[in-house]
Write a protein that holds these residues in place. Sequence first.
Motif, PDB file in Angstrom:
ATOM      1  N   THR A  26       6.549   8.256 -21.994  1.00  0.00           N
ATOM      2  CA  THR A  26       6.773   6.879 -21.527  1.00  0.00           C
ATOM      3  C   THR A  26       7.895   6.222 -22.337  1.00  0.00           C
ATOM      4  O   THR A  26       8.784   5.579 -21.766  1.00  0.00           O
ATOM      5  CB  THR A  26       5.487   6.040 -21.670  1.00  0.00           C
ATOM      6  OG1 THR A  26       4.420   6.735 -21.055  1.00  0.00           O
ATOM      7  CG2 THR A  26       5.639   4.674 -21.027  1.00  0.00           C
ATOM      8  N   ASP A  27       7.841   6.413 -23.671  1.00  0.00           N
ATOM      9  CA  ASP A  27       8.872   5.791 -24.530  1.00  0.00           C
ATOM     10  C   ASP A  27      10.256   6.352 -24.214  1.00  0.00           C
ATOM     11  O   ASP A  27      11.243   5.614 -24.194  1.00  0.00           O
ATOM     12  CB  ASP A  27       8.537   6.035 -26.007  1.00  0.00           C
ATOM     13  CG  ASP A  27       7.252   5.330 -26.401  1.00  0.00           C
ATOM     14  OD1 ASP A  27       6.885   4.353 -25.714  1.00  0.00           O
ATOM     15  OD2 ASP A  27       6.610   5.757 -27.380  1.00  0.00           O
TER      16      ASP A  27
ATOM     17  N   ALA B  19       7.199  -0.416 -17.622  1.00  0.00           N
ATOM     18  CA  ALA B  19       6.512   0.526 -18.521  1.00  0.00           C
ATOM     19  C   ALA B  19       5.097   0.791 -18.007  1.00  0.00           C
ATOM     20  O   ALA B  19       4.593   1.920 -18.096  1.00  0.00           O
ATOM     21  CB  ALA B  19       6.474  -0.049 -19.931  1.00  0.00           C
ATOM     22  N   VAL B  22       5.384   3.182 -15.161  1.00  0.00           N
ATOM     23  CA  VAL B  22       5.615   4.537 -15.689  1.00  0.00           C
ATOM     24  C   VAL B  22       4.301   5.137 -16.196  1.00  0.00           C
ATOM     25  O   VAL B  22       3.976   6.289 -15.868  1.00  0.00           O
ATOM     26  CB  VAL B  22       6.669   4.511 -16.825  1.00  0.00           C
ATOM     27  CG1 VAL B  22       6.761   5.870 -17.513  1.00  0.00           C
ATOM     28  CG2 VAL B  22       8.030   4.099 -16.283  1.00  0.00           C
ATOM     29  N   ARG B  23       3.549   4.348 -16.951  1.00  0.00           N
ATOM     30  CA  ARG B  23       2.268   4.858 -17.475  1.00  0.00           C
ATOM     31  C   ARG B  23       1.325   5.245 -16.335  1.00  0.00           C
ATOM     32  O   ARG B  23       0.609   6.232 -16.412  1.00  0.00           O
ATOM     33  CB  ARG B  23       1.606   3.806 -18.376  1.00  0.00           C
ATOM     34  CG  ARG B  23       1.997   3.942 -19.851  1.00  0.00           C
ATOM     35  CD  ARG B  23       1.137   3.068 -20.733  1.00  0.00           C
ATOM     36  NE  ARG B  23       1.494   1.674 -20.591  1.00  0.00           N
ATOM     37  CZ  ARG B  23       2.488   1.090 -21.255  1.00  0.00           C
ATOM     38  NH1 ARG B  23       3.201   1.783 -22.117  1.00  0.00           N
ATOM     39  NH2 ARG B  23       2.766  -0.187 -21.067  1.00  0.00           N
ATOM     40  N   GLN B  26       3.214   8.501 -14.373  1.00  0.00           N
ATOM     41  CA  GLN B  26       3.951   9.586 -15.027  1.00  0.00           C
ATOM     42  C   GLN B  26       3.264  10.954 -14.884  1.00  0.00           C
ATOM     43  O   GLN B  26       3.946  11.968 -14.705  1.00  0.00           O
ATOM     44  CB  GLN B  26       4.211   9.268 -16.501  1.00  0.00           C
ATOM     45  CG  GLN B  26       2.978   9.157 -17.362  1.00  0.00           C
ATOM     46  CD  GLN B  26       3.350   8.979 -18.847  1.00  0.00           C
ATOM     47  OE1 GLN B  26       4.478   9.202 -19.234  1.00  0.00           O
ATOM     48  NE2 GLN B  26       2.384   8.578 -19.640  1.00  0.00           N
ATOM     49  N   GLN B  48      11.889  12.087 -16.208  1.00  0.00           N
ATOM     50  CA  GLN B  48      12.699  10.970 -16.722  1.00  0.00           C
ATOM     51  C   GLN B  48      13.723  10.532 -15.667  1.00  0.00           C
ATOM     52  O   GLN B  48      13.870   9.339 -15.385  1.00  0.00           O
ATOM     53  CB  GLN B  48      13.441  11.394 -17.991  1.00  0.00           C
ATOM     54  CG  GLN B  48      12.540  11.534 -19.195  1.00  0.00           C
ATOM     55  CD  GLN B  48      13.346  11.854 -20.460  1.00  0.00           C
ATOM     56  OE1 GLN B  48      14.465  11.384 -20.630  1.00  0.00           O
ATOM     57  NE2 GLN B  48      12.774  12.654 -21.334  1.00  0.00           N
TER      58      GLN B  48
END
Lengths: 132, 187
Positions: A26-27, B19, B22-23, B26, B48
């Motif tokens: 995620t980062d 974010a 994404v979490r 992902q 990504q």
Amino acid sequence: MSDLNENDLRKLFQAAGHQVPTEGLTDRIMARVSVTRIVRLDLAEPLISKRAWILIGIGLVTLCTMLGLMPGASTQPTGPTSSLVSLIGAFVPRIHLPQGSWPLWSVFALGSVLFFVWVDNAITRGTRRTTA
Amino acid sequence: MDIAPLIARTLGGDPRAYAEVVRTYQHMVYTVCHRVLRNTEDAEEATQDTFVKAYQNLAGFSGGAKFSTWLYSIAFRTAISHGRKRRPDSLSVDELAHHPSAEREDGMQQADVRHYLNKALGMLSEEDASVLSFFYLEELSVEEIVTVTGLSASNVKVKLHRGRKKLLDELNSELKGEAHTLLLDHV
């Protein structure tokens, strides 16, 4: 012992679940996202809107009717529009009257209006697709 | 989960909202990429790229389709594109199945099931494995798989039928009689 069958597959996939990425994905994604810009969709407005095309079409048909330019009309205008035509005729002395029939020209004028509206819509749709 | 508020906040300039997106997605995106690429590094790179592309084009997401379907579509195409330029020294499916991070997070039982499933899926083509995964794991309909992959409906059905048969053959021949005890005890 029986073999696996088709019904077991869904359970098997669900039991296995998703693949697990390494830590910190995620980062890493957010680090790249932070230097990325969102592409904004600024839709180009058509220069002439649908309403304007319709008004232009109606205006043209009305003007043609008033001027008595419809085929079949007399070259010497009569009735309430005659003075207007005479007035315009003074400024535009050589107006050539087209041949044909009044209903045909009306259909042609209406068809032109509809065609221009369709062209306007097609251009708008094309612009949206290109921008997306 | 209602994704619309997160998308609206992202478009409004809130990076924390993306974010969160994404979490949420992902693992799903990574799985799609992994099914195609079968390699941790490549799959993570494609993941990504997928999220960066999705971010760039977020304003173009109409909301007409499900967000997950839209995202899968980007992920699948990105992974296919990565696959065309992949490195020749990629890790094998077996190595991936024993990836230590997977075992630490999920425990041995789920890792075992995943290992055998990955190994069997590794015998299928990337497209067949992806279609099966979309259907059985992500529970997409045939129509949604068509949208995601760009394949025709009849092609998706053929791949489902063919892939399902081959996957069962691989699993049954790999595990012999132990199949039910080893796998289905954990199901």
